[in-house]
Design a protein around this motif. Structure first.
Motif, PDB file in Angstrom:
ATOM      1  N   VAL A 210      38.084  42.641  42.060  1.00 48.80           N
ATOM      2  CA  VAL A 210      37.650  43.339  43.271  1.00 48.80           C
ATOM      3  C   VAL A 210      36.495  42.570  43.902  1.00 48.80           C
ATOM      4  O   VAL A 210      35.529  42.210  43.219  1.00 48.80           O
ATOM      5  CB  VAL A 210      37.195  44.777  42.940  1.00 48.80           C
ATOM      6  CG1 VAL A 210      36.710  45.499  44.190  1.00 48.80           C
ATOM      7  CG2 VAL A 210      38.317  45.559  42.272  1.00 48.80           C
ATOM      8  N   GLY A 211      36.600  42.329  45.200  1.00 48.62           N
ATOM      9  CA  GLY A 211      35.510  41.707  45.941  1.00 48.62           C
ATOM     10  C   GLY A 211      34.439  42.726  46.266  1.00 48.62           C
ATOM     11  O   GLY A 211      34.739  43.859  46.626  1.00 48.62           O
TER      12      GLY A 211
ATOM     13  N   GLU B  20      32.935  38.653  43.157  1.00 48.64           N
ATOM     14  CA  GLU B  20      34.082  39.371  42.610  1.00 48.64           C
ATOM     15  C   GLU B  20      33.811  39.718  41.156  1.00 48.64           C
ATOM     16  O   GLU B  20      33.131  38.979  40.438  1.00 48.64           O
ATOM     17  CB  GLU B  20      35.341  38.504  42.674  1.00 48.64           C
ATOM     18  CG  GLU B  20      35.813  38.199  44.070  1.00 48.64           C
ATOM     19  CD  GLU B  20      37.077  37.358  44.079  1.00 48.64           C
ATOM     20  OE1 GLU B  20      37.321  36.610  43.088  1.00 48.64           O
ATOM     21  OE2 GLU B  20      37.824  37.444  45.056  1.00 48.64           O
ATOM     22  N   LEU B  21      34.361  40.859  40.743  1.00 48.72           N
ATOM     23  CA  LEU B  21      34.351  41.261  39.348  1.00 48.72           C
ATOM     24  C   LEU B  21      35.776  41.645  38.964  1.00 48.72           C
ATOM     25  O   LEU B  21      36.484  42.265  39.774  1.00 48.72           O
ATOM     26  CB  LEU B  21      33.451  42.471  39.112  1.00 48.72           C
ATOM     27  CG  LEU B  21      31.970  42.262  38.901  1.00 48.72           C
ATOM     28  CD1 LEU B  21      31.264  43.594  38.696  1.00 48.72           C
ATOM     29  CD2 LEU B  21      31.706  41.351  37.720  1.00 48.72           C
ATOM     30  N   THR B  22      36.170  41.322  37.750  1.00 50.37           N
ATOM     31  CA  THR B  22      37.450  41.781  37.227  1.00 50.37           C
ATOM     32  C   THR B  22      37.156  42.974  36.335  1.00 50.37           C
ATOM     33  O   THR B  22      36.427  42.856  35.345  1.00 50.37           O
ATOM     34  CB  THR B  22      38.159  40.659  36.443  1.00 50.37           C
ATOM     35  OG1 THR B  22      38.357  39.564  37.340  1.00 50.37           O
ATOM     36  CG2 THR B  22      39.502  41.131  35.925  1.00 50.37           C
ATOM     37  N   ILE B  23      37.698  44.117  36.729  1.00 51.43           N
ATOM     38  CA  ILE B  23      37.371  45.393  36.103  1.00 51.43           C
ATOM     39  C   ILE B  23      38.628  46.037  35.525  1.00 51.43           C
ATOM     40  O   ILE B  23      39.679  46.030  36.172  1.00 51.43           O
ATOM     41  CB  ILE B  23      36.755  46.344  37.165  1.00 51.43           C
ATOM     42  CG1 ILE B  23      35.467  45.739  37.720  1.00 51.43           C
ATOM     43  CG2 ILE B  23      36.489  47.728  36.617  1.00 51.43           C
ATOM     44  CD1 ILE B  23      34.389  45.557  36.687  1.00 51.43           C
TER      45      ILE B  23
ATOM     46  N   ASN C  19      26.583  44.996  43.892  1.00 52.23           N
ATOM     47  CA  ASN C  19      26.255  43.582  44.041  1.00 52.23           C
ATOM     48  C   ASN C  19      24.854  43.485  44.643  1.00 52.23           C
ATOM     49  O   ASN C  19      24.663  43.711  45.831  1.00 52.23           O
ATOM     50  CB  ASN C  19      27.282  42.885  44.949  1.00 52.23           C
ATOM     51  CG  ASN C  19      26.997  41.417  45.127  1.00 52.23           C
ATOM     52  OD1 ASN C  19      25.997  40.899  44.652  1.00 52.23           O
ATOM     53  ND2 ASN C  19      27.881  40.743  45.840  1.00 52.23           N
ATOM     54  N   PHE C  20      23.879  43.139  43.811  1.00 55.13           N
ATOM     55  CA  PHE C  20      22.504  42.977  44.265  1.00 55.13           C
ATOM     56  C   PHE C  20      22.223  41.553  44.727  1.00 55.13           C
ATOM     57  O   PHE C  20      21.108  41.229  45.113  1.00 55.13           O
ATOM     58  CB  PHE C  20      21.528  43.361  43.143  1.00 55.13           C
ATOM     59  CG  PHE C  20      21.579  44.819  42.782  1.00 55.13           C
ATOM     60  CD1 PHE C  20      20.937  45.757  43.556  1.00 55.13           C
ATOM     61  CD2 PHE C  20      22.289  45.246  41.669  1.00 55.13           C
ATOM     62  CE1 PHE C  20      20.982  47.106  43.230  1.00 55.13           C
ATOM     63  CE2 PHE C  20      22.344  46.578  41.327  1.00 55.13           C
ATOM     64  CZ  PHE C  20      21.693  47.520  42.111  1.00 55.13           C
ATOM     65  N   GLY C  21      23.247  40.711  44.691  1.00 60.60           N
ATOM     66  CA  GLY C  21      23.077  39.313  45.070  1.00 60.60           C
ATOM     67  C   GLY C  21      23.189  39.078  46.567  1.00 60.60           C
ATOM     68  O   GLY C  21      23.660  39.926  47.326  1.00 60.60           O
TER      69      GLY C  21
END
Length: 93
Positions: free
Chosen positions: A78-79, A41-44, A34-36
Motif C-alpha cells: 500500500v502506498g 510503501e508498506l507491505t501489510i 508515514n511521518f517521512g
C-alpha cells in the motif's frame, strides 16, 4: 490492537497498526502512518478478504482508495503519502 513491528519501518517514519474487533462480524481497521518527507510503501498482511476503504480519504465515490482482496490474498503493498496516512477499514466479515 496490534502493532506490526515486523512490517513497520520507524527509521523511515512508517508505522502500521491493526485494530481487530471482539465481534468477528465487525470491521477490522488498519492504520498506516508515514511521518517521512517522501511517499512510501508498506507491505501489510490484511487479515480478511473483501473490500477495504481508506476512510481518511472519504468515500469510494469521492475517490478514496479501495482495495478488493480475493480470498487468500493477504500481503498487499500500500502506498502512503508523505506526512500523512491511511485508515483502511474492512466491510465486515
Amino acid at each position: 490492537s496490534w502493532y506490526h513491528h515486523d512490517r513497520s519501518d520507524p527509521g523511515r517514519g512508517l508505522i502500521a497498526y491493526q485494530r481487530s474487533p471482539d465481534d468477528a462480524a465487525d470491521p477490522v481497521v488498519l492504520v498506516l502512518l508515514n511521518f517521512g518527507a517522501d511517499d512510501a510503501e508498506l507491505t501489510i498482511p490484511f487479515p480478511r478478504p473483501g473490500r477495504w476503504t481508506d476512510r481518511l480519504a472519504g468515500r469510494p465515490e469521492e475517490g478514496a482508495l479501495t482495495l478488493d482482496l480475493a480470498p487468500g490474498e493477504t500481503d498487499v503493498t500500500v502506498g502512503i503519502p508523505s506526512n500523512y496516512g491511511r485508515v483502511l477499514v474492512s466491510d465486515g466479515a
